[in-house]
Write a protein that holds these residues in place. Structure first.
Motif, short mmCIF file in Angstrom:
data_model
loop_
_atom_site.label_atom_id
_atom_site.label_comp_id
_atom_site.label_asym_id
_atom_site.label_seq_id
_atom_site.Cartn_x
_atom_site.Cartn_y
_atom_site.Cartn_z
N LEU A 173 0.85 -1.20 0.00
CA LEU A 173 0.00 0.00 0.00
C LEU A 173 0.88 1.24 0.00
O LEU A 173 2.03 1.19 0.44
CB LEU A 173 -0.88 0.03 1.26
CG LEU A 173 -1.80 -1.18 1.49
CD1 LEU A 173 -2.43 -1.12 2.87
CD2 LEU A 173 -2.88 -1.22 0.41
N LEU A 174 0.33 2.36 -0.44
CA LEU A 174 1.06 3.62 -0.35
C LEU A 174 1.36 3.94 1.11
O LEU A 174 0.53 3.64 1.99
CB LEU A 174 0.23 4.76 -0.94
CG LEU A 174 0.04 4.75 -2.46
CD1 LEU A 174 -0.90 5.88 -2.88
CD2 LEU A 174 1.37 4.85 -3.19
N GLU A 175 2.53 4.54 1.36
CA GLU A 175 2.85 4.96 2.73
C GLU A 175 1.96 6.13 3.11
O GLU A 175 1.86 7.11 2.38
CB GLU A 175 4.33 5.36 2.85
CG GLU A 175 4.67 5.79 4.27
CD GLU A 175 6.13 6.19 4.49
OE1 GLU A 175 7.02 5.71 3.77
OE2 GLU A 175 6.35 7.00 5.42
N ARG A 176 1.30 6.01 4.26
CA ARG A 176 0.45 7.10 4.77
C ARG A 176 1.22 7.85 5.86
O ARG A 176 2.14 7.28 6.46
CB ARG A 176 -0.84 6.53 5.35
CG ARG A 176 -1.66 5.67 4.40
CD ARG A 176 -2.64 4.80 5.15
NE ARG A 176 -1.95 3.94 6.12
CZ ARG A 176 -2.55 3.15 7.00
NH1 ARG A 176 -3.86 3.09 7.06
NH2 ARG A 176 -1.85 2.41 7.84
N PRO A 177 0.83 9.09 6.15
CA PRO A 177 1.55 9.83 7.20
C PRO A 177 1.63 9.05 8.51
O PRO A 177 2.65 9.07 9.19
CB PRO A 177 0.71 11.11 7.36
CG PRO A 177 0.04 11.29 6.04
CD PRO A 177 -0.21 9.91 5.50
N GLN A 178 0.58 8.33 8.84
CA GLN A 178 0.58 7.60 10.12
C GLN A 178 1.49 6.36 10.09
O GLN A 178 1.68 5.72 11.12
CB GLN A 178 -0.85 7.22 10.55
CG GLN A 178 -1.59 6.30 9.61
CD GLN A 178 -2.46 7.05 8.62
OE1 GLN A 178 -2.09 8.09 8.09
NE2 GLN A 178 -3.65 6.52 8.36
N ASP A 179 2.02 6.01 8.92
CA ASP A 179 2.95 4.86 8.83
C ASP A 179 4.40 5.29 9.04
O ASP A 179 5.29 4.44 9.18
CB ASP A 179 2.86 4.20 7.44
CG ASP A 179 1.46 3.75 7.08
OD1 ASP A 179 0.70 3.41 8.01
OD2 ASP A 179 1.13 3.75 5.88
N ALA A 180 4.63 6.60 9.05
CA ALA A 180 6.02 7.10 8.98
C ALA A 180 6.87 6.61 10.15
O ALA A 180 8.03 6.21 9.95
CB ALA A 180 6.03 8.61 8.91
N ALA A 181 6.33 6.61 11.36
CA ALA A 181 7.14 6.24 12.53
C ALA A 181 7.55 4.76 12.44
O ALA A 181 8.71 4.42 12.70
CB ALA A 181 6.37 6.52 13.82
N LEU A 182 6.60 3.90 12.06
CA LEU A 182 6.93 2.46 11.91
C LEU A 182 7.94 2.26 10.80
O LEU A 182 8.88 1.46 10.92
CB LEU A 182 5.66 1.67 11.56
CG LEU A 182 4.81 1.08 12.69
CD1 LEU A 182 3.65 0.30 12.10
CD2 LEU A 182 5.66 0.20 13.59
N ALA A 183 7.75 2.99 9.69
CA ALA A 183 8.67 2.86 8.55
C ALA A 183 10.07 3.34 8.95
O ALA A 183 11.06 2.68 8.63
CB ALA A 183 8.13 3.65 7.36
N ASP A 184 10.13 4.46 9.66
CA ASP A 184 11.43 4.98 10.12
C ASP A 184 12.14 3.95 11.00
O ASP A 184 13.35 3.74 10.89
CB ASP A 184 11.25 6.28 10.91
CG ASP A 184 10.94 7.47 10.01
OD1 ASP A 184 11.19 7.39 8.80
OD2 ASP A 184 10.41 8.47 10.54
N ALA A 185 11.37 3.31 11.88
CA ALA A 185 11.96 2.33 12.80
C ALA A 185 12.50 1.12 12.03
O ALA A 185 13.58 0.61 12.34
CB ALA A 185 10.92 1.89 13.84
N ASP A 200 2.94 9.39 -3.34
CA ASP A 200 2.24 8.61 -4.36
C ASP A 200 3.13 7.52 -4.97
O ASP A 200 2.65 6.70 -5.75
CB ASP A 200 1.71 9.53 -5.47
CG ASP A 200 2.82 10.38 -6.09
OD1 ASP A 200 3.72 10.84 -5.36
OD2 ASP A 200 2.80 10.57 -7.32
N LEU A 201 4.42 7.54 -4.61
CA LEU A 201 5.36 6.55 -5.17
C LEU A 201 6.07 5.75 -4.07
O LEU A 201 6.98 4.99 -4.36
CB LEU A 201 6.43 7.26 -6.01
CG LEU A 201 5.97 8.21 -7.13
CD1 LEU A 201 7.19 8.85 -7.81
CD2 LEU A 201 5.13 7.46 -8.16
N SER A 202 5.66 5.96 -2.82
CA SER A 202 6.34 5.33 -1.68
C SER A 202 5.43 4.29 -1.06
O SER A 202 4.24 4.55 -0.84
CB SER A 202 6.71 6.41 -0.65
OG SER A 202 7.64 7.30 -1.24
#
Ligand SMILES: CC(C)(COP(=O)(O)OP(=O)(O)OC[C@H]1O[C@@H](n2cnc3c(N)ncnc32)[C@H](O)[C@@H]1OP(=O)(O)O)[C@@H](O)C(=O)NCCC(=O)NCCS
Length: 169
Positions: free
Chosen positions: A14-26, A53-55
């Protein structure tokens, strides 16, 4: 009861959503460690335009198992996409999650009409998706880099002739 999912089952991408950023960073932090912040790719990401739109994020249920981020930049005068970082959870590696993310990231960039994707990475891994050092050889980064690791894949004639410094869009 614990339900085990067969590891062979493909995760949802799925596209990365703003609320996914912390998990993705970790996940990225676990994959690369703090040394990643000193890389020239990181200098690019400081001025590049994040492309939501590309992440992409790969999910197995609630668990984030992979992430790939992409950014919009210019190479010389040509708009292009910069890919990275890409990271897959250690216990999910070699199962095709990385391939799924790279393939879908490329498909999204192509569908969005982008000229090309550039990245700094290992040719033995990214070569299978069409990336080559030949396409990256005239691309310059704002900092030291092993030029053999600057790889590109083109979607348009302009993307085949990338030349110059990577800079803000
Ligand atoms: C690189 C990475 C994203 C690949 O994810 P993945 O889900 O394991 O990828 P795939 O399942 O599609 O492909 C796995 C294959 O690629 C190979 N591979 C992985 N990284 C590689 C590399 N840097 N160079 C060459 N081959 C590599 C693996 O050996 C594996 O081969 P095998 O199937 O024969 O064991 C993952 O290993 C990772 O997160 N690594 C740490 C972060 C990192 O280094 N990212 C950038 C790489 S330039």
């Amino acid at each position: 009861m614990i339900q085990l999912q067969p590891a062979s089952q493909a995760p949802s991408v799925l596209l990365e959503r703003p609320q996914d950023a912390a998990l993705a960073d970790a996940l990225i932090e676990r994959a690369f460690g703090p040394g990643r912040l000193t890389k020239s790719s990181e200098r690019v990401r400081e001025f590049a335009e994040f492309a939501p739109d590309l992440s992409l994020c790969a999910w197995r249920g609630e668990a984030l198992v992979g992430v790939v981020r992409q950014w919009r930049v210019r190479v010389g005068a040509t708009p292009a996409v910069f890919l990275g970082p890409i990271a897959v959870a250690a216990d999910e590696r070699s199962g095709g999650v990385g391939a799924l993310l790279v393939e879908q990231a490329c498909a999204a960039a192509r569908a969005a009409g982008e000229t090309a994707i550039v990245l700094v990475g290992d040719a033995p891994y990214f070569g299978r998706f069409g990336f080559s050092a030949a396409l990256g050889k005239a691309v310059r980064l704002p900092g030291p880099v092993d030029q053999r690791r600057v790889l590109g894949v083109a979607f348009t004639p302009a993307g085949e002739a990338l030349e110059g410094m990577i800079r803000a869009l």
